[in-house]
Scaffold this motif. Structure first.
Motif, PDB file in Angstrom:
ATOM      1  N   CYS B 161       0.856  -1.058   0.030  1.00 24.87           N
ATOM      2  CA  CYS B 161       0.110  -0.055   0.091  1.00 24.87           C
ATOM      3  C   CYS B 161       0.896   1.436  -0.187  1.00 24.87           C
ATOM      4  N   PRO B 162       0.492   2.479  -0.437  1.00 26.27           N
ATOM      5  CA  PRO B 162       0.888   3.682  -0.547  1.00 26.27           C
ATOM      6  C   PRO B 162       1.348   3.844   1.167  1.00 26.27           C
ATOM      7  N   SER B 163       2.482   4.635   1.345  1.00 30.25           N
ATOM      8  CA  SER B 163       3.044   4.858   2.597  1.00 30.25           C
ATOM      9  C   SER B 163       1.976   5.514   3.582  1.00 30.25           C
ATOM     10  N   ASP B 164       1.033   6.249   2.644  1.00 36.01           N
ATOM     11  CA  ASP B 164       0.291   7.316   3.564  1.00 36.01           C
ATOM     12  C   ASP B 164      -1.141   6.920   3.509  1.00 36.01           C
ATOM     13  N   ASN B 184       6.591   3.860  -1.172  1.00 37.84           N
ATOM     14  CA  ASN B 184       6.860   5.107  -1.508  1.00 37.84           C
ATOM     15  C   ASN B 184       6.096   5.532  -2.864  1.00 37.84           C
ATOM     16  N   GLY B 185       4.863   5.222  -3.004  1.00 42.23           N
ATOM     17  CA  GLY B 185       4.364   5.391  -4.383  1.00 42.23           C
ATOM     18  C   GLY B 185       2.646   5.398  -4.250  1.00 42.23           C
ATOM     19  N   LEU B 186       2.123   5.407  -5.295  1.00 45.04           N
ATOM     20  CA  LEU B 186       0.727   5.397  -5.533  1.00 45.04           C
ATOM     21  C   LEU B 186       0.287   4.052  -5.603  1.00 45.04           C
ATOM     22  N   ILE B 187      -1.055   3.543  -5.777  1.00 46.79           N
ATOM     23  CA  ILE B 187      -1.445   2.205  -5.722  1.00 46.79           C
ATOM     24  C   ILE B 187      -1.164   1.720  -7.104  1.00 46.79           C
TER      25      ILE B 187
END
Lengths: 407, 407
Positions: B161-164, B184-187
């Motif tokens: 999953c994305p880190s945030d 560190n990236g999007l889905i």
């Protein structure tokens, strides 16, 4: 919206009754505790109710809470409020519990807890009886349910909770339109403040069992369970016990179902589950007394059962004893372990209070209070998502991927 | 457990079909995307299914997701897994929405989101087809559902999953027995890593629409809605759209129901709702093209719809256009306001993605895309309890109480 919410149906309430003395009180006016300072129970003309509602007709209705209308106190359909009080599912936990263990997952109710059952009924009755302002002490989930339903009913609400109430609860109460105060004390101390304001006429006191209708909502757990299991009750029920409304309510429900002729005289062993850091009912049970003393320095991770003093103590103890069950205290470590096991082994995230029932079941099994072949129902009273979980994630850098075979 | 979970029932799957080219694929083996790199759709012998299952028989079954068994792909009852996939309630929001607005509250499903529908089906099929190891990218809720069901099925799982990603999601995934990695990236970047490992044979790729069965689970939203509304569909559906499986699934469900003769040819206007900070489908809709470009610098508080690139883009756009609906982007402030209004005015706590549908409905009303007399269903895809809420509590000192009349 289901047909249960809009259909005109008869009500069979005859009166209210003091749970200690049996003294009668009028049903269609605002009532708090009895003159003896004890909870009032709602009584119905069950013969007439059974004439109006056959079991087959009940079974044909949508399964939400309002299907039980003839056994509930709301007289006028227009006073029904609803956020979708679905029948909660029974979920097996074969690995962490055992092959005969079902969890009744009350976290699926509106606002994520079984408190919705009691509060939807109490707020509907408050609406019916013209209440304009409500105050209530809470350990969190009850306040959330009250806020949601009172907002829906257009009733102003104040909620008082211990300062260390789970953060999400404090916030959802406010988001759902109630004013919320953090108090430097436990729930009974919050309740004392609510009592002062009620005596001053500032609001109506919605504390557990201090108004007669939350128990009527909570009793639907017992009604529902019987219907789900084909009008047969389980051998044992493990119930996380703070104020105990649900346990008392289920016990009342079973009696009403028997009077309707829908179930027989068999009853489950009722196990009242508390945390060893706050176990007043367990102490009273073990001491063989009818009333519990206030538990000093109460503490437990299971905030919902951190109730040092319950006004319905004698009703809880009576049900537990009559049923041949017991009041059981579980250690904090066992609560944490049981909660973790259910999620990791059976994919079911329990709340800590639900975890406590699994821990108590394990202990009861070891102590021979139940056997592994007994069918058992554990009550998971709220969604596990409201409680802090451990961070067990790892980090993966998209620009410097490791050998994926090692993940 | 309901009768739907244990009853032996026939399956009517005939084959799989490429959603772009119509090419046929075998049903009873493990399949990913088609040769054209597009999603595979499950096809049924609906004539035979309609012969085996009459509408009246369906109506007599318990209402959970597995009542639709004849329209689902699982062949053997022993492969059914379940955590209690109840029929989700429809809840009016008269004040924040309008008198004809119902919210389908998908937050009541296992693990608190509609992702349970897709994943329970995909995991059951993975079990049926002998999958031992699954990996999946997620914005949070899908990972939680996968973890719970895979644990239950005894299948090993990795979730990226994305880190945030919302904190509670990351933690519940791990608690429910999966390994979880923050990337560190999007889905779609998480998905790319999953794709690499799948190509290396390390795991089976469970990305949205990259296996054929999540959509079959999600289509139950459409089946259920039709049943709940008495085999009449609403005028419009507002659906929070990331990967869009649910929208595509509902559109497929309506066709299947029409082929069964259970509904007519009328369809709701389908509104695909995105956030203005990540609106690739909206851009493609407005540009009149069939495929969407990746949305750069995607951002929105509604994490679930932060999907820069959807493999089923053309299917979403096709359904939206055929229905006479639209793809709509809503501003962050409007999402926050709509979410707050629903809770404060109607007592219903939505997730931000659900709030986005309310915001989109309000805009559509103003723009004349729907009228206030149209009956409309908004999808609240997850419980609002998973998302941070504001602290609006006050403090009350039990030892120095203020004048309670001023509370």
């Amino acid at each position: 919206m289901t047909a249960n919410l809009v259909g005109e149906r008869r009500t069979f309430v005859t009166h209210l009754e003091c749970s200690l003395t049996g003294e009668r009180y009028e049903a269609d006016k605002l009532q708090g505790l009895s003159a003896a300072g004890r909870p009032l129970l709602v009584r119905y003309d069950l013969e007439a109710a059974g004439g109006a509602l056959r079991r087959e007709a009940l079974e044909a209705r949508p399964t939400d809470l309002w299907r039980w209308r003839e056994l509930l106190p709301v007289r006028r359909t227009e006073n029904i409020i609803s956020l979708g009080e679905i029948e909660t599912p029974l979920i097996p936990i074969p690995r962490s519990g055992g092959t005969n263990v079902l969890v009744k997952d009350e976290g699926r109710l509106p606002t994520g807890s079984f408190k919705a059952r009691g509060l939807v009924m109490a707020v509907a009755m408050a609406k019916e009886l013209g209440v304009k302002r409500i105050a209530m002490p809470t350990n969190g989930n009850a306040g959330a349910a009250l806020a949601a339903y009172a907002t829906r009913a257009g009733i102003e609400t104040l909620v008082l909770c211990p300062s260390d109430t789970p953060e999400v609860n404090v916030r959802e109460i406010a988001a759902q339109g109630a004013r919320v105060y953090r108090v430097n004390g436990l729930i009974d101390e919050c309740g004392a403040i609510v009592g002062i304001g009620a005596a001053e006429g500032l609001w109506f006191d919605f504390s557990t069992l201090k108004e007669p209708y939350r128990i009527e909502g909570k009793k639907t757990m017992g009604l529902e369970l019987a219907a789900q299991l084909g009008w047969r009750l389980p051998k044992a029920i493990f119930y996380p016990t703070g104020g105990g409304t649900g346990l008392i309510g289920m016990w009342k429900a079973f009696d009403e179902l028997e009077q309707l002729g829908w179930i027989g005289s068999e009853r489950p062993k009722m196990f009242a589950v508390q945390a060893s850091g706050c176990a007043p009912i367990v102490k009273a049970f073990e001491d063989g007394v009818e009333h519990a003393e206030r538990w000093e320095n109460a503490h437990t991770v299971a905030a919902g059962i951190r109730v040092p003093k319950a006004v319905g103590d004698f009703l809880i103890l009576r049900a537990v004893r009559e049923s041949g069950g017991a009041a059981l205290a579980v250690e904090e470590d066992d609560i944490v372990r049981a909660t973790a096991d259910s999620a990791a082994m059976d994919g079911l995230l329990l709340c800590p209070e639900g975890g406590a029932t699994l821990a108590a079941y394990r202990n009861a099994l070891e102590a021979g209070l139940v056997s592994a072949t007994d069918d058992v129902v554990l009550f998971n009273c709220a969604t596990g998502l409201k409680y802090p979980l451990e961070d067990r994630s790892a980090v993966l850098d998209k620009n410097a991927l490791p050998d994926l075979a090692e993940l």
